[in-house]
Design an enzyme around this catalytic site. Structure first.
Site, PDB file in Angstrom:
ATOM      1  CG  HIS A  86       1.122  -4.148   7.741  1.00  0.00           C
ATOM      2  ND1 HIS A  86       1.325  -2.432   7.415  1.00  0.00           N
ATOM      3  CD2 HIS A  86       1.355  -4.174   9.563  1.00  0.00           C
ATOM      4  CE1 HIS A  86       1.150  -2.261   8.391  1.00  0.00           C
ATOM      5  NE2 HIS A  86       2.071  -2.741   9.531  1.00  0.00           N
TER       6      HIS A  86
ATOM      7  CE  LYS B 208      -1.316   1.975   3.815  1.00  0.00           C
ATOM      8  NZ  LYS B 208      -0.359   2.346   4.777  1.00  0.00           N
TER       9      LYS B 208
ATOM     10  CG  ASP C 230      -0.409   6.414   6.414  1.00  0.00           C
ATOM     11  OD1 ASP C 230       0.063   5.833   5.397  1.00  0.00           O
ATOM     12  OD2 ASP C 230      -0.193   6.217   7.671  1.00  0.00           O
TER      13      ASP C 230
ATOM     14  CG  HIS D 264      -3.215  -0.697   7.594  1.00  0.00           C
ATOM     15  ND1 HIS D 264      -3.342  -0.958   7.270  1.00  0.00           N
ATOM     16  CD2 HIS D 264      -2.774   0.179   8.348  1.00  0.00           C
ATOM     17  CE1 HIS D 264      -1.920  -0.827   6.809  1.00  0.00           C
ATOM     18  NE2 HIS D 264      -1.882   0.141   7.311  1.00  0.00           N
TER      19      HIS D 264
ATOM     20  CE  LYS E 253       1.734   8.213  10.570  1.00  0.00           C
ATOM     21  NZ  LYS E 253       1.974   6.479  11.330  1.00  0.00           N
TER      22      LYS E 253
HETATM   23  C1  BG6 Z   1       1.590   1.981   7.450  1.00  0.00           C
HETATM   24  C2  BG6 Z   1       1.453   3.390   7.598  1.00  0.00           C
HETATM   25  O1  BG6 Z   1       0.990   1.245   6.923  1.00  0.00           O
HETATM   26  O2  BG6 Z   1       1.423   1.495   9.023  1.00  0.00           O
HETATM   27  C3  BG6 Z   1       2.264   3.928   8.889  1.00  0.00           C
HETATM   28  O3  BG6 Z   1       2.481   3.912   6.481  1.00  0.00           O
HETATM   29  C4  BG6 Z   1       1.807   3.528  10.148  1.00  0.00           C
HETATM   30  O4  BG6 Z   1       2.884   5.655   8.957  1.00  0.00           O
HETATM   31  C5  BG6 Z   1       2.537   2.010   9.849  1.00  0.00           C
HETATM   32  O5  BG6 Z   1       3.172   3.836  11.302  1.00  0.00           O
HETATM   33  C6  BG6 Z   1       1.559   1.291  11.649  1.00  0.00           C
HETATM   34  O6  BG6 Z   1       2.368  -0.161  11.886  1.00  0.00           O
HETATM   35  P1  BG6 Z   1       2.689  -0.963  12.367  1.00  0.00           P
HETATM   36  O7  BG6 Z   1       2.327  -2.279  12.575  1.00  0.00           O
HETATM   37  O8  BG6 Z   1       3.439  -0.137  13.366  1.00  0.00           O
HETATM   38  O9  BG6 Z   1       0.448  -0.538  13.880  1.00  0.00           O
END
Ligand code: BG6
Length: 490
Positions: free
Chosen positions: A180, A150, A237, A242, A340
Site C-alpha cells: 500500500h 502482504k 513487516d 515498504h 514502532k
Molecule cells: C503495514 C504493517 O503494512 O503497514 C503495519 O503491517 C504498519 O505494521 C503499517 O503499521 C503502516 O502503514 P501506514 O500507511 O500507516 O504507514
C-alpha cells in the site's frame, strides 16, 4: 482539479470482510470512491467471512465502521445508503469444499461481462486454498483478478509456495500484489519529481549525492496484532516490502514509460543490485531494537513484551545501511530505518547532497543541500538551500528550505487513502503500482540472507524507550560514517 473518471462495472469479492483491514481500509476506500462518482451503479461488493451475519447485519457493520474510518464521508445519508445497497454478504468458511461455495456462485450470478475481482484480506495461509476453491467452484474465470495482501510468505521458500499455488489458478497479469505504500500520494510524486523535472535527474547520482535516508517511524505499537507481529518483526513487516519499494523508487533508472512492466523491470534491477548483508557485516550495517515502556505523545505506553504478554526477541525497530552496487549508486549508502512506538508518526525520504568542493564563505558556512520528501503526515517536498542572510553585518550564510507544502499549495483537496487508488487500479487492470512476482522473490532473497545473518550471530535487539528515535546504536551506525539521521526538532 482532481478528476474522477468512472471505472468499468465490477464485482468485487472481499474475503476476510469482517477483519480489521477490510473495515478500516477497504470499505471506507470504496465508500469514498463511490461518493466521488467513480463506481458505476451496476457494481457489486460481496463481503465473505465466517461470521454468522446476514447482508443487513454486515451492512450495519460497514455503516458503523465508516464513522471511525471515513469520518465526514457520509454527509448525505441517502448516498451512504445507496453505497450500502451495493454490498452483500456471504457466510463461508474459505476452507470448505467446493459444493459449499454455492452461495458465492449464486451471489455472482449475472456478473458476466463485468470485471471480477477476488480480494484476499485474510491470513496468508488461506491464499492458496482460496485460489484452489475458486477454481474448483468455477468462479475463477480466465479474466478474473486476484488481489493479495502482504505478507506473501515469511521467506523466499514460503513466498514461492504461495505464488506457485495462486499462479496455478491466476495468471501473473491478473495477480495484484499490494504494497500500500505504492498507493501513497508522495510516493507516486517521487516518480513525477524525478522524471518530469529536467532539474533533478542530472544531479541524481553518486556524483552529487552523499547518501539517502529513508525513515518510516510509527508512534503506534502492535495494536492487537501481537501474534502475527511477533513471528514477523520489523524486517519482514516493513523493510522487505515498504522500505525496499521506496528505495527502488529513489534509485531506479528512468523507465521508458509508465507502463507497469517498464517500471517493475527497473525496480527489479535495483533489488538485484542490492548488496547482500552477511554474517561478516551484520553488526556494522544493521541495528535491531525492541521498545520498552516510555512516553509517546504524552502518554505512558507499555513495553513490547508486556503488550504481547511474553518475553520475545522480535525486533520492533531496524536500521540498515543498504548499498546498491551499480554505476549510479556505488558508494552512496541508503540508510533505512523503521520502528514502532517512536516519538512521532513520520515517513520521510531524505536525499543528502555532497558538500561544495571549496568553501569560499569559510568552513562551516551553511550545510550541504538536502531534499526532503515527506510522505506522511503533512505531505510535501522541501529543498534545503544556502542563502545569504538578509541585512548588513557581513556575509552570513543561512540554510533555509524551499518549501512545497501540499496542504498549502493544494489546500482543500482531500488526500485519498492509498487503498482508494489501488482498488481502482485493480478494476482498471493497471499493474504499475503492484509488485511483480520476481520483485517479491528478489526482496525476499535479500531479506533471507539478512535474517540468516542475524540468526547466526547478529546478537539480540537493543532496548529503546518508547517515544525515542530508537536505540542509540542506530545513531552510532551513522556516526561511524561521519553522518547523522535527519531528525530536526518539529
Ligand atoms: C503495514 C504493517 O503494512 O503497514 C503495519 O503491517 C504498519 O505494521 C503499517 O503499521 C503502516 O502503514 P501506514 O500507511 O500507516 O504507514
Amino acid at each position: 482539479m482532481a478528476e474522477f473518471i468512472p471505472v468499468p462495472p465490477f464485482d468485487l469479492v472481499v474475503f476476510g470482510a469482517t477483519g480489521d483491514l477490510a473495515l478500516r481500509k477497504l470499505f471506507p476506500a470504496l465508500l469514498h470512491r463511490f461518493l466521488d462518482g467513480q463506481i458505476p451503479a451496476s457494481s457489486r461488493i460481496i463481503g465473505v467471512a465466517r461470521a454468522d451475519l446476514d447482508t443487513d447485519a454486515f451492512r450495519k457493520l460497514v455503516y458503523e465502521s465508516r464513522g471511525k474510518f471515513a469520518p465526514g464521508a457520509c454527509v448525505d445519508e441517502a448516498k451512504c445508503d445507496e453505497f450500502l445497497s451495493h454490498i452483500a454478504y456471504v457466510r463461508l468458511d474459505a476452507t470448505a469444499s467446493a459444493p459449499e461455495w454455492a452461495p458465492l456462485n449464486a451471489a455472482l450470478a449475472g456478473g458476466e461481462g463485468k470485471v471480477r475481482i477476488f480480494y484476499l484480506s485474510t491470513a496468508p495461509s488461506l491464499f492458496v486454498p482460496i485460489a484452489q476453491r475458486l477454481a474448483e467452484a468455477g468462479l475463477a474465470t480466465p479474466d478474473s483478478r486476484i488481489v493479495l495482501e502482504k505478507p506473501i510468505g515469511r521467506d523466499l521458500a514460503s513466498s514461492r509456495a504461495v505464488n506457485d499455488g495462486v499462479g496455478a489458478v491466476f495468471e501473473e497479469h491478473n495477480t495484484f500484489r499490494i504494497d500500500h505504500y505504492l498507493g501513497k500520494e508522495t510516493v507516486q510524486n517521487l516518480l513525477v519529481l524525478r522524471f518530469a523535472n529536467m532539474l533533478i535527474e542530472p544531479i541524481w547520482s553518486r556524483a552529487t549525492i552523499d547518501h539517502v535516508q529513508i525513515t518510516v517511524a510509527e508512534d503506534i505499537g502492535v495494536e492487537g496484532r501481537g501474534d502475527y507481529y511477533d513471528k514477523s518483526g520489523a524486517l519482514r513487516d516493513m523493510v522487505q516490502n515498504h522500505l525496499l519499494q521506496l528505495l527502488c523508487l529513489v534509485a531506479l533508472e528512468s523507465p521508458n514509460s509508465m507502463d507497469a512492466d517498464a517500471i517493475r523491470t527497473e525496480k527489479l534491477k535495483v533489488l538485484s543490485a542490492l548488496r547482500r548483508i552477511g554474517p561478516q557485516d551484520v553488526v556494522a550495517k544493521t541495528v535491531r531494537g525492541q521498545y520498552r515502556e516510555g512516553l509517546v505523545n504524552g502518554h505512558k505506553t507499555p513495553a513490547y513484551a508486556e503488550e504481547i504478554g511474553r518475553a520475545s526477541k522480535t525486533e520492533t525497530f531496524v536500521a540498515i545501511k543498504a548499498e546498491v552496487d551499480n554505476w549510479r549508486w556505488a558508494g552512496v549508502p541508503f540508510y533505512l530505518r523503521t520502528g514502532k512506538r517512536m516519538g512521532a508518526r513520520r515517513s520521510e525520504i531524505v536525499v543528502q547532497f555532497k558538500d561544495t568542493p571549496v568553501q569560499i564563505f569559510g568552513a562551516g558556512a551553511g550545510s550541504p543541500n538536502r531534499l526532503v520528501l515527506r510522505l506522511q503526515p503533512d505531505e510535501g517536498v522541501r529543498l534545503w538551500l544556502n542563502i545569504k542572510e538578509p541585512g548588513p553585518g557581513g556575509l552570513r550564510v543561512k540554510t533555509a528550505p524551499l518549501d512545497l507544502s501540499f496542504a498549502e499549495e493544494f489546500g482543500g483537496v482531500r488526500y485519498p487513502d492509498a487503498y482508494e487508488r489501488l482498488l481502482m487500479d485493480v478494476v482498471r487492470g493497471n499493474l504499475a503500482l503492484f509488485m511483480r512476482r520476481d520483485e517479491v522473490d528478489a526482496a525476499w532473497e535479500w531479506a533471507d540472507e539478512l535474517l540468516a545473518a542475524w540468526r547466526d550471530g547478529g546478537g539480540e535487539p537493543h532496548a529503546y524507550a518508547s517515544g525515542s528515535n530508537g536505540p542509540t546504536q542506530s545513531a552510532l551506525m551513522l556516526d561511524r560514517d561521519g553522518r547523522a539521521w535527519w531528525d530536526p526538532e518539529r
